[in-house]
Design a protein around this motif. Sequence first.
Motif, PDB file in Angstrom:
ATOM      1  N   LYS A  96       0.845  -1.194   0.000  1.00  0.00           N
ATOM      2  CA  LYS A  96       0.000   0.000   0.000  1.00  0.00           C
ATOM      3  C   LYS A  96       0.879   1.242   0.000  1.00  0.00           C
ATOM      4  O   LYS A  96       1.888   1.295   0.707  1.00  0.00           O
ATOM      5  CB  LYS A  96      -0.905   0.014   1.221  1.00  0.00           C
ATOM      6  N   VAL A  97       0.469   2.229  -0.781  1.00  0.00           N
ATOM      7  CA  VAL A  97       1.180   3.510  -0.830  1.00  0.00           C
ATOM      8  C   VAL A  97       1.222   4.099   0.579  1.00  0.00           C
ATOM      9  O   VAL A  97       0.216   4.113   1.295  1.00  0.00           O
ATOM     10  CB  VAL A  97       0.469   4.485  -1.803  1.00  0.00           C
ATOM     11  N   GLY A  98       2.389   4.561   0.989  1.00  0.00           N
ATOM     12  CA  GLY A  98       2.539   5.256   2.266  1.00  0.00           C
ATOM     13  C   GLY A  98       2.774   4.376   3.477  1.00  0.00           C
ATOM     14  O   GLY A  98       3.044   4.877   4.559  1.00  0.00           O
ATOM     15  N   SER A 104       9.431   3.682  -4.900  1.00  0.00           N
ATOM     16  CA  SER A 104       9.419   3.562  -3.441  1.00  0.00           C
ATOM     17  C   SER A 104      10.515   4.430  -2.840  1.00  0.00           C
ATOM     18  O   SER A 104      11.521   4.710  -3.479  1.00  0.00           O
ATOM     19  CB  SER A 104       9.658   2.107  -3.024  1.00  0.00           C
ATOM     20  N   PRO A 154       6.395   2.372  -0.194  1.00  0.00           N
ATOM     21  CA  PRO A 154       5.942   2.563  -1.570  1.00  0.00           C
ATOM     22  C   PRO A 154       5.316   3.946  -1.755  1.00  0.00           C
ATOM     23  O   PRO A 154       4.576   4.425  -0.893  1.00  0.00           O
ATOM     24  CB  PRO A 154       4.894   1.466  -1.757  1.00  0.00           C
ATOM     25  N   GLN A 155       5.612   4.576  -2.896  1.00  0.00           N
ATOM     26  CA  GLN A 155       5.145   5.936  -3.161  1.00  0.00           C
ATOM     27  C   GLN A 155       4.217   6.044  -4.369  1.00  0.00           C
ATOM     28  O   GLN A 155       3.426   6.975  -4.445  1.00  0.00           O
ATOM     29  CB  GLN A 155       6.347   6.856  -3.398  1.00  0.00           C
ATOM     30  N   LYS A 156       4.333   5.135  -5.332  1.00  0.00           N
ATOM     31  CA  LYS A 156       3.615   5.270  -6.597  1.00  0.00           C
ATOM     32  C   LYS A 156       2.937   3.955  -6.966  1.00  0.00           C
ATOM     33  O   LYS A 156       3.589   2.912  -7.045  1.00  0.00           O
ATOM     34  CB  LYS A 156       4.610   5.679  -7.691  1.00  0.00           C
ATOM     35  N   GLU A 157       1.629   4.039  -7.222  1.00  0.00           N
ATOM     36  CA  GLU A 157       0.878   2.843  -7.611  1.00  0.00           C
ATOM     37  C   GLU A 157       1.421   2.232  -8.893  1.00  0.00           C
ATOM     38  O   GLU A 157       1.947   2.939  -9.752  1.00  0.00           O
ATOM     39  CB  GLU A 157      -0.589   3.209  -7.863  1.00  0.00           C
ATOM     40  N   ILE A 189       1.719  -2.196  -6.088  1.00  0.00           N
ATOM     41  CA  ILE A 189       1.506  -1.087  -5.143  1.00  0.00           C
ATOM     42  C   ILE A 189       0.125  -0.505  -5.429  1.00  0.00           C
ATOM     43  O   ILE A 189      -0.168  -0.093  -6.544  1.00  0.00           O
ATOM     44  CB  ILE A 189       2.574   0.017  -5.290  1.00  0.00           C
ATOM     45  N   ASN A 190      -0.742  -0.505  -4.421  1.00  0.00           N
ATOM     46  CA  ASN A 190      -2.084   0.070  -4.496  1.00  0.00           C
ATOM     47  C   ASN A 190      -2.233   1.190  -3.490  1.00  0.00           C
ATOM     48  O   ASN A 190      -1.499   1.254  -2.510  1.00  0.00           O
ATOM     49  CB  ASN A 190      -3.150  -0.994  -4.192  1.00  0.00           C
ATOM     50  N   ASN A 191      -3.242   2.022  -3.700  1.00  0.00           N
ATOM     51  CA  ASN A 191      -3.573   3.076  -2.730  1.00  0.00           C
ATOM     52  C   ASN A 191      -4.318   2.497  -1.562  1.00  0.00           C
ATOM     53  O   ASN A 191      -4.940   1.541  -1.550  1.00  0.00           O
ATOM     54  CB  ASN A 191      -4.438   4.158  -3.373  1.00  0.00           C
TER      55      ASN A 191
END
Length: 143
Positions: A54-56, A82, A115-118, A141-143
């Motif tokens: 997950k992002v963040g 990331s 992670p920073q970008k989907e 990577i998901n939000n």
Amino acid sequence: MKIKKVIISLFICCFFFLTFNLNSEANTDIETINVSLGNAQGELKFIPNKFDFKVGKKYKLILDNPSPEKHYFTAKDFADASWTQKVQAGKVEIKGAIHELELKPEGTADWVFVPQKEGIYQLYCSIKGHKEAGMIGELIINN
């Protein structure tokens, strides 16, 4: 005067309560995932080979190589998407951009990142023939 002491006492209690709660939350804020690069039988695979992030959120991959030969954990686009806090290997801590990690037989490393970008990113071992033999994976990577 008594009211002032009570207010100060309440303030101190609230401060310590909030500080304790924030510190205990920070310690559980990281998700740890164990990843094997190959196995003792010499099979060319990542275990597991699919990852959902997950992002963040902060993660720690504990990478180990139980196989009799070296392997690479290569995921350049994922690493670019990331923020890496650190990679720890033995008594060495590496900071900055990470694109590939080489693990020699019985080697271990910890990779802490956010992670920073989907996106959907490819993972593979860049040693000739390993990718083609199935040493691949997917990092999502998901939000």
